[in-house]
Design an enzyme around this catalytic site. Structure first.
Site, PDB file in Angstrom:
ATOM      1  N   ALA A  11       0.799  -1.258  -0.063  1.00 55.91           N
ATOM      2  CA  ALA A  11      -0.027  -0.009  -0.218  1.00 55.91           C
ATOM      3  C   ALA A  11       1.005   1.517  -0.155  1.00 55.91           C
ATOM      4  O   ALA A  11       0.753   2.220   0.610  1.00 55.91           O
ATOM      5  CB  ALA A  11      -0.982  -0.079   1.203  1.00 55.91           C
ATOM      6  N   GLU A 169      18.227  15.444   0.023  1.00 59.70           N
ATOM      7  CA  GLU A 169      17.275  15.845   0.502  1.00 59.70           C
ATOM      8  C   GLU A 169      17.279  15.562   2.167  1.00 59.70           C
ATOM      9  O   GLU A 169      16.809  16.588   3.089  1.00 59.70           O
ATOM     10  CB  GLU A 169      15.907  15.204   0.558  1.00 59.70           C
ATOM     11  CG  GLU A 169      15.372  15.844  -0.970  1.00 59.70           C
ATOM     12  CD  GLU A 169      13.948  15.456  -1.309  1.00 59.70           C
ATOM     13  OE1 GLU A 169      13.444  14.268  -0.913  1.00 59.70           O
ATOM     14  OE2 GLU A 169      13.461  16.314  -1.934  1.00 59.70           O
ATOM     15  N   ALA A 317       7.937   8.513  -6.708  1.00 63.34           N
ATOM     16  CA  ALA A 317       6.479   8.191  -6.454  1.00 63.34           C
ATOM     17  C   ALA A 317       5.687   8.861  -7.646  1.00 63.34           C
ATOM     18  O   ALA A 317       4.573   8.248  -7.900  1.00 63.34           O
ATOM     19  CB  ALA A 317       6.316   8.985  -5.197  1.00 63.34           C
ATOM     20  N   LYS A 377       7.638  22.372  -3.593  1.00 64.45           N
ATOM     21  CA  LYS A 377       7.670  20.844  -3.160  1.00 64.45           C
ATOM     22  C   LYS A 377       6.589  20.510  -2.337  1.00 64.45           C
ATOM     23  O   LYS A 377       5.944  19.529  -2.475  1.00 64.45           O
ATOM     24  CB  LYS A 377       9.051  20.754  -2.434  1.00 64.45           C
ATOM     25  CG  LYS A 377       9.334  19.652  -1.710  1.00 64.45           C
ATOM     26  CD  LYS A 377       9.955  18.642  -2.514  1.00 64.45           C
ATOM     27  CE  LYS A 377      10.219  17.313  -2.017  1.00 64.45           C
ATOM     28  NZ  LYS A 377      10.702  16.291  -2.706  1.00 64.45           N
TER      29      LYS A 377
HETATM   30  P1  FAD Z   1       6.488   2.397  -1.663  1.00 67.25           P
HETATM   31  O1  FAD Z   1       5.741   3.695  -1.727  1.00 67.25           O
HETATM   32  O2  FAD Z   1       7.966   2.267  -0.893  1.00 67.25           O
HETATM   33  O3  FAD Z   1       5.527   1.209  -1.001  1.00 67.25           O
HETATM   34  C1  FAD Z   1       5.823   0.061  -0.456  1.00 67.25           C
HETATM   35  C2  FAD Z   1       4.692  -0.543   0.340  1.00 67.25           C
HETATM   36  O4  FAD Z   1       5.026  -2.117   0.344  1.00 67.25           O
HETATM   37  C3  FAD Z   1       4.898  -0.262   1.726  1.00 67.25           C
HETATM   38  O5  FAD Z   1       3.791   0.398   2.259  1.00 67.25           O
HETATM   39  C4  FAD Z   1       5.450  -1.264   2.359  1.00 67.25           C
HETATM   40  O6  FAD Z   1       5.098  -1.271   3.816  1.00 67.25           O
HETATM   41  C5  FAD Z   1       4.847  -2.423   1.718  1.00 67.25           C
HETATM   42  N1  FAD Z   1       5.689  -3.612   1.884  1.00 67.25           N
HETATM   43  C6  FAD Z   1       6.993  -3.844   1.736  1.00 67.25           C
HETATM   44  N2  FAD Z   1       7.233  -4.959   1.944  1.00 67.25           N
HETATM   45  C7  FAD Z   1       6.144  -5.874   2.146  1.00 67.25           C
HETATM   46  C8  FAD Z   1       5.697  -7.106   2.476  1.00 67.25           C
HETATM   47  N3  FAD Z   1       6.760  -8.196   2.664  1.00 67.25           N
HETATM   48  N4  FAD Z   1       4.748  -7.325   2.681  1.00 67.25           N
HETATM   49  C9  FAD Z   1       3.541  -6.533   3.045  1.00 67.25           C
HETATM   50  N5  FAD Z   1       3.796  -5.145   2.552  1.00 67.25           N
HETATM   51  C10 FAD Z   1       5.020  -4.815   2.365  1.00 67.25           C
HETATM   52  N6  FAD Z   1      10.074  10.039  -5.384  1.00 67.25           N
HETATM   53  C11 FAD Z   1       9.446  11.186  -6.078  1.00 67.25           C
HETATM   54  O7  FAD Z   1       8.755  11.197  -6.906  1.00 67.25           O
HETATM   55  N7  FAD Z   1       9.453  12.630  -5.454  1.00 67.25           N
HETATM   56  C12 FAD Z   1      10.177  12.765  -4.567  1.00 67.25           C
HETATM   57  O8  FAD Z   1      10.401  14.119  -4.109  1.00 67.25           O
HETATM   58  C13 FAD Z   1      10.834  11.482  -3.697  1.00 67.25           C
HETATM   59  N8  FAD Z   1      11.541  11.703  -2.566  1.00 67.25           N
HETATM   60  C14 FAD Z   1      12.072  10.542  -1.749  1.00 67.25           C
HETATM   61  C15 FAD Z   1      12.670  10.910  -0.661  1.00 67.25           C
HETATM   62  C16 FAD Z   1      13.078   9.832   0.053  1.00 67.25           C
HETATM   63  C17 FAD Z   1      13.764   9.921   1.462  1.00 67.25           C
HETATM   64  C18 FAD Z   1      12.862   8.386  -0.511  1.00 67.25           C
HETATM   65  C19 FAD Z   1      13.204   7.305   0.147  1.00 67.25           C
HETATM   66  C20 FAD Z   1      12.331   8.145  -1.896  1.00 67.25           C
HETATM   67  C21 FAD Z   1      11.869   9.229  -2.306  1.00 67.25           C
HETATM   68  N9  FAD Z   1      11.374   9.354  -3.642  1.00 67.25           N
HETATM   69  C22 FAD Z   1      10.807  10.353  -4.346  1.00 67.25           C
HETATM   70  C23 FAD Z   1      11.178   8.063  -4.477  1.00 67.25           C
HETATM   71  C24 FAD Z   1       9.731   7.295  -4.004  1.00 67.25           C
HETATM   72  O9  FAD Z   1       9.632   7.336  -2.623  1.00 67.25           O
HETATM   73  C25 FAD Z   1       9.539   5.743  -4.428  1.00 67.25           C
HETATM   74  O10 FAD Z   1       9.876   5.602  -5.992  1.00 67.25           O
HETATM   75  C26 FAD Z   1       8.149   5.333  -4.024  1.00 67.25           C
HETATM   76  O11 FAD Z   1       7.952   5.184  -2.726  1.00 67.25           O
HETATM   77  C27 FAD Z   1       7.928   4.064  -4.751  1.00 67.25           C
HETATM   78  O12 FAD Z   1       6.422   3.803  -4.483  1.00 67.25           O
HETATM   79  P2  FAD Z   1       6.114   2.256  -4.578  1.00 67.25           P
HETATM   80  O13 FAD Z   1       4.746   2.017  -4.367  1.00 67.25           O
HETATM   81  O14 FAD Z   1       6.933   1.296  -5.382  1.00 67.25           O
HETATM   82  O15 FAD Z   1       6.947   1.644  -2.826  1.00 67.25           O
END
Ligand code: FAD
Length: 403
Positions: A11, A169, A317, A377
């Site tokens: 999620a 950041e 994201a 931002k």
């Molecule tokens: P996530 O958003 O990380 O979600 C993964 C989900 O899976 C989480 O809820 C987690 O709890 C769940 N999960 C993981 N493993 C399991 C498991 N085994 N069982 C059940 N649930 C599980 N991107 C931008 O576009 N702009 C920005 O300014 C930016 N800034 C960032 C700053 C930081 C500090 C970081 C770390 C990243 C940043 N990013 C940014 C990158 C962005 O956050 C990621 O690309 C984005 O979160 C990816 O989305 P996702 O849905 O793939 O994963």
């Protein structure tokens, strides 16, 4: 006929956006939508540098999943332990699940490139609790320095590995937080060292060079030192070893080492039965996994080539949320025996914060730095909330202090 089961794993930005789009498009009679996530809350991964530095509270960066899903969705709080796409089975701590359509959105893990000691001794911004650990670790180091009779100033050294987006950041937030911590713990600020170590020859690769110069200058004003083109080759309990030249190494003693120098997909991808590279799956144009017509991959677990630029899109994201919209539509298309749509990325640019009051932006066709970029931002952060939870969630969790 049995309604199909759509199983969404994770999620985060990708999984939750897919789910809220599906719940709008499909009724409970049309499909069973199941969302599985480790926690009963969603956290804003893009805010984790603020939680890690301690400039916002962990609670500010999360909200209950129940607030944004409706009765069309069954939420299961569980950890995914295994995925077998050949058998269409997912093992979770809440039992085995099957599906007709799978959306794999389990996010990222830190990539330590096999550098010895990093897994054990470096902290990371991998998730909300990992970010909270950084905040508490730094506070502990500062508190113990204050109490120690014989002072070891290296307790006040913070090394950040990586001068990419996440590292920069985080450094911006640390630059704001350190003066507060020094006041709280009665520490002369000149005793604190914040060092950014980067293997590549540049800071923020891909960003406009003038904006990068601005960022470096602003961070230097906040006390950040840079060691660029100098890889970390080892981490120990005491600090990090840095390669400074052909046969030249320096050991930096540090109370806190944070690794922010690379990500890979979730390791569960590697045993799922789908081909991957660094746990990222090279998806087809409609976001389906190669060879599996019922499996979609979203966010950081997906690898997508920017054909024009000849290199992959960075995991963000922004792209995860856009992919999620296409995936929800494509699941509906498949259910109706229609052709799927291609994912077309609408790149809105990038904004990199340098603390709560400063940023650089190369977005919406403009280059900006300073307070304007910082306001942008916050608008970007609020927009992500709005897209998932509408006005209500944005008002509750949004950032409205623009100056
Ligand atoms: P996530 O958003 O990380 O979600 C993964 C989900 O899976 C989480 O809820 C987690 O709890 C769940 N999960 C993981 N493993 C399991 C498991 N085994 N069982 C059940 N649930 C599980 N991107 C931008 O576009 N702009 C920005 O300014 C930016 N800034 C960032 C700053 C930081 C500090 C970081 C770390 C990243 C940043 N990013 C940014 C990158 C962005 O956050 C990621 O690309 C984005 O979160 C990816 O989305 P996702 O849905 O793939 O994963």
């Amino acid at each position: 006929m049995k309604r199909p089961t759509i199983l969404v794993l994770g999620a985060g930005y990708g999984g939750l956006t897919t789910t809220v789009n599906l719940q709008k498009m499909l009724s409970g009679e049309q499909a069973e939508i199941i969302l599985v996530n480790k926690n009963d809350y969603h956290y804003e991964t893009t805010w984790l540098h603020e939680v890690g530095a301690g400039t916002i509270a962990p609670d500010a960066a999360r909200y209950p999943i129940a607030k944004v899903i409706n009765n069309n969705v069954r939420f299961v709080q569980a950890s995914v332990e295994g995925i077998d796409v050949n058998e269409r089975k997912v093992q979770t701590t809440a039992g085995e699940m099957t599906y007709d359509y799978l959306v794999l959105g389990l996010g990222f893990e830190g990539e330590t490139f096999g550098i010895p000691g990093l897994d054990k001794y470096a902290l990371s911004l991998a998730n909300l609790n990992a970010a909270r650990q950084i905040r508490e670790h730094i506070e502990y180091q500062f508190a113990s320095w204050s109490l120690d009779e014989v002072k070891d100033d290296s307790k006040l050294t913070i090394v950040v590995g990586g001068a990419g987006f996440t590292g920069i950041e985080l450094l911006g937030e640390l630059g704001n937080r350190v003066p507060e911590l020094c006041k709280e713990f009665d520490i002369p600020q000149e005793k604190v060292r914040i060092l950014c170590v980067e293997a590549a020859p540049m800071v923020l690769p891909g960003f406009d060079p003038e904006l990068v110069e601005y960022a470096k200058t602003q961070l230097a004003k906040k006390g950040v030192e840079f060691s660029i083109g100098t890889p970390v080759v080892e981490a120990t309990e005491e600090g990090v070893k840095i390669k400074k030249g052909e046969d030249e190494f320096e050991f930096v003693k540090a109370g806190t080492v944070i690794w922010a120098a690379g990500v890979r997909g979730n390791k569960l991808v590697e045993t799922s039965g789908i081909e991957s590279n660094r746990a990222r799956i090279a998806v087809r144009k409609d976001m389906r996994a190669p060879g599996f017509d019922d499996v979609f991959v979203v966010g950081d677990c997906a690898f997508l080539l920017n054909e024009e630029a000849g290199r992959p899109y960075p995991p963000t994201a922004q792209i995860a949320m856009q992919q999620a919209v296409t995936i929800a539509k494509n699941i509906k298309h498949l259910m109706a025996d229609e052709d799927t749509e291609e994912f077309v990325y609408d790149d809105k640019g990038a904004v990199c914060s340098l603390g709560h009051d400063d940023a650089i932006a190369d977005a919406i066709g403009r280059k900006m730095a300073g307070k304007k970029a910082s306001a942008l931002k916050k608008i970007v952060d609020n927009r992500a909330l709005y897209l998932v939870g509408g006005v209500g969630l944005t008002v509750k969790k949004g950032k409205f202090k623009f100056i």
